[in-house]
Design a protein around this motif. Sequence first.
Motif, PDB file in Angstrom:
ATOM      1  N   PHE A   2      10.521   4.245   4.472  1.00 20.49           N
ATOM      2  CA  PHE A   2      11.198   5.243   3.652  1.00 20.49           C
ATOM      3  C   PHE A   2      11.954   6.228   4.545  1.00 20.49           C
ATOM      4  CE2 PHE A   2       7.048   4.042   1.886  1.00 20.49           C
ATOM      5  CZ  PHE A   2       7.463   3.386   0.737  1.00 20.49           C
ATOM      6  N   PRO A   3      13.079   5.793   5.131  1.00 23.15           N
ATOM      7  CA  PRO A   3      13.770   6.621   6.113  1.00 23.15           C
ATOM      8  C   PRO A   3      14.626   7.734   5.507  1.00 23.15           C
ATOM      9  CG  PRO A   3      14.954   4.574   5.822  1.00 23.15           C
ATOM     10  CD  PRO A   3      13.699   4.477   4.996  1.00 23.15           C
ATOM     11  N   ASN A   4      14.873   7.689   4.215  1.00 20.49           N
ATOM     12  CA  ASN A   4      15.762   8.666   3.592  1.00 20.49           C
ATOM     13  C   ASN A   4      15.042   9.959   3.242  1.00 20.49           C
ATOM     14  OD1 ASN A   4      17.854   6.750   3.690  1.00 20.49           O
ATOM     15  ND2 ASN A   4      17.102   5.820   1.797  1.00 20.49           N
ATOM     16  N   GLN A   5      15.842  10.942   2.864  1.00 16.38           N
ATOM     17  CA  GLN A   5      15.295  12.234   2.501  1.00 16.38           C
ATOM     18  C   GLN A   5      14.449  12.151   1.237  1.00 16.38           C
ATOM     19  OE1 GLN A   5      18.442  15.061   2.060  1.00 16.38           O
ATOM     20  NE2 GLN A   5      17.462  16.517   3.378  1.00 16.38           N
ATOM     21  N   ASN A   6      14.864  11.331   0.288  1.00 10.60           N
ATOM     22  CA  ASN A   6      14.145  11.184  -0.964  1.00 10.60           C
ATOM     23  C   ASN A   6      12.841  10.424  -0.711  1.00 10.60           C
ATOM     24  OD1 ASN A   6      13.210  10.606  -3.524  1.00 10.60           O
ATOM     25  ND2 ASN A   6      15.220  10.046  -4.330  1.00 10.60           N
ATOM     26  N   GLN A   7      11.718  11.078  -0.931  1.00 10.65           N
ATOM     27  CA  GLN A   7      10.412  10.498  -0.636  1.00 10.65           C
ATOM     28  C   GLN A   7       9.649  10.072  -1.890  1.00 10.65           C
ATOM     29  OE1 GLN A   7       8.962   9.991   2.661  1.00 10.65           O
ATOM     30  NE2 GLN A   7      11.170  10.050   2.910  1.00 10.65           N
ATOM     31  N   THR A   8      10.368   9.900  -3.002  1.00  9.57           N
ATOM     32  CA  THR A   8       9.733   9.519  -4.257  1.00  9.57           C
ATOM     33  C   THR A   8       8.985   8.197  -4.139  1.00  9.57           C
ATOM     34  OG1 THR A   8      11.434  10.699  -5.477  1.00  9.57           O
ATOM     35  CG2 THR A   8      10.147   9.095  -6.702  1.00  9.57           C
ATOM     36  N   ARG A   9       9.611   7.188  -3.563  1.00 12.20           N
ATOM     37  CA  ARG A   9       8.956   5.883  -3.417  1.00 12.20           C
ATOM     38  C   ARG A   9       7.768   5.960  -2.462  1.00 12.20           C
ATOM     39  NH1 ARG A   9      11.150   0.903  -5.095  1.00 12.20           N
ATOM     40  NH2 ARG A   9      13.084   1.211  -6.218  1.00 12.20           N
ATOM     41  N   ASN A  10       7.873   6.776  -1.453  1.00 12.88           N
ATOM     42  CA  ASN A  10       6.772   6.970  -0.515  1.00 12.88           C
ATOM     43  C   ASN A  10       5.580   7.566  -1.263  1.00 12.88           C
ATOM     44  OD1 ASN A  10       5.215   7.258   1.766  1.00 12.88           O
ATOM     45  ND2 ASN A  10       6.638   8.564   2.848  1.00 12.88           N
ATOM     46  N   CYS A  11       5.836   8.549  -2.081  1.00 14.38           N
ATOM     47  CA  CYS A  11       4.803   9.176  -2.908  1.00 14.38           C
ATOM     48  C   CYS A  11       4.136   8.125  -3.787  1.00 14.38           C
ATOM     49  CB  CYS A  11       5.448  10.283  -3.742  1.00 14.38           C
ATOM     50  SG  CYS A  11       4.545  10.764  -5.210  1.00 14.38           S
ATOM     51  N   VAL A  35      -0.425   4.488  -5.348  1.00 13.00           N
ATOM     52  CA  VAL A  35      -0.895   3.162  -5.766  1.00 13.00           C
ATOM     53  C   VAL A  35      -1.788   2.552  -4.687  1.00 13.00           C
ATOM     54  CG1 VAL A  35      -0.152   0.829  -6.357  1.00 13.00           C
ATOM     55  CG2 VAL A  35       1.045   2.786  -7.322  1.00 13.00           C
ATOM     56  N   ASP A  36      -1.404   2.681  -3.422  1.00 15.46           N
ATOM     57  CA  ASP A  36      -2.198   2.126  -2.322  1.00 15.46           C
ATOM     58  C   ASP A  36      -3.591   2.755  -2.260  1.00 15.46           C
ATOM     59  OD1 ASP A  36      -0.175   0.422  -1.600  1.00 15.46           O
ATOM     60  OD2 ASP A  36       0.488   1.619   0.124  1.00 15.46           O
ATOM     61  N   TYR A  37      -3.689   4.043  -2.562  1.00 19.20           N
ATOM     62  CA  TYR A  37      -4.990   4.707  -2.555  1.00 19.20           C
ATOM     63  C   TYR A  37      -5.932   4.051  -3.571  1.00 19.20           C
ATOM     64  CZ  TYR A  37      -8.651   8.094  -3.427  1.00 19.20           C
ATOM     65  OH  TYR A  37      -9.884   8.685  -3.616  1.00 19.20           O
ATOM     66  N   TYR A  38      -5.463   3.866  -4.775  1.00 23.73           N
ATOM     67  CA  TYR A  38      -6.329   3.298  -5.808  1.00 23.73           C
ATOM     68  C   TYR A  38      -6.578   1.807  -5.602  1.00 23.73           C
ATOM     69  CZ  TYR A  38      -6.508   7.795  -7.936  1.00 23.73           C
ATOM     70  OH  TYR A  38      -6.756   9.131  -8.142  1.00 23.73           O
ATOM     71  N   ARG A  39      -5.626   1.107  -5.010  1.00 26.81           N
ATOM     72  CA  ARG A  39      -5.864  -0.298  -4.648  1.00 26.81           C
ATOM     73  C   ARG A  39      -6.942  -0.386  -3.578  1.00 26.81           C
ATOM     74  NH1 ARG A  39       0.372  -2.236  -4.041  1.00 26.81           N
ATOM     75  NH2 ARG A  39       0.789  -2.545  -6.258  1.00 26.81           N
ATOM     76  N   CYS A  40      -6.845   0.483  -2.592  1.00 28.31           N
ATOM     77  CA  CYS A  40      -7.818   0.516  -1.504  1.00 28.31           C
ATOM     78  C   CYS A  40      -9.212   0.823  -2.060  1.00 28.31           C
ATOM     79  CB  CYS A  40      -7.395   1.560  -0.476  1.00 28.31           C
ATOM     80  SG  CYS A  40      -8.507   1.746   0.929  1.00 28.31           S
TER      81      CYS A  40
END
Length: 86
Positions: free
Chosen positions: A21-30, A35-40
């Motif tokens: 996620f190299p761009n300023q918009n971090q929506t996808r990172n969020c 999702v990764d937290y709950y999958r983990c």
Amino acid sequence: MAEDIKAKLEKYRTAPFDARFPNQNQTRNCWSNYVDYYRCQKALDAKGLDTQPCEWYKRVYKSLCPISWIQKWDEQREDGTFPGKI
């Protein structure tokens, strides 16, 4: 390995750079970290293992995501209407 994770969590201040996620918009990172937290959590609970390593994802999404989004997604998960695959 657990010691490495604990050391990283102790030094944690804010979300580190993620090359996906190299761009300023971090929506996808969020979204990805939420999702990764709950999958983990789900995967490690199913195996009966300690879920401490999952805390990294939680800290990252809590530093990136607006609280209102987290509350909305939590409600959707509880209602069974969450759009992501966990």
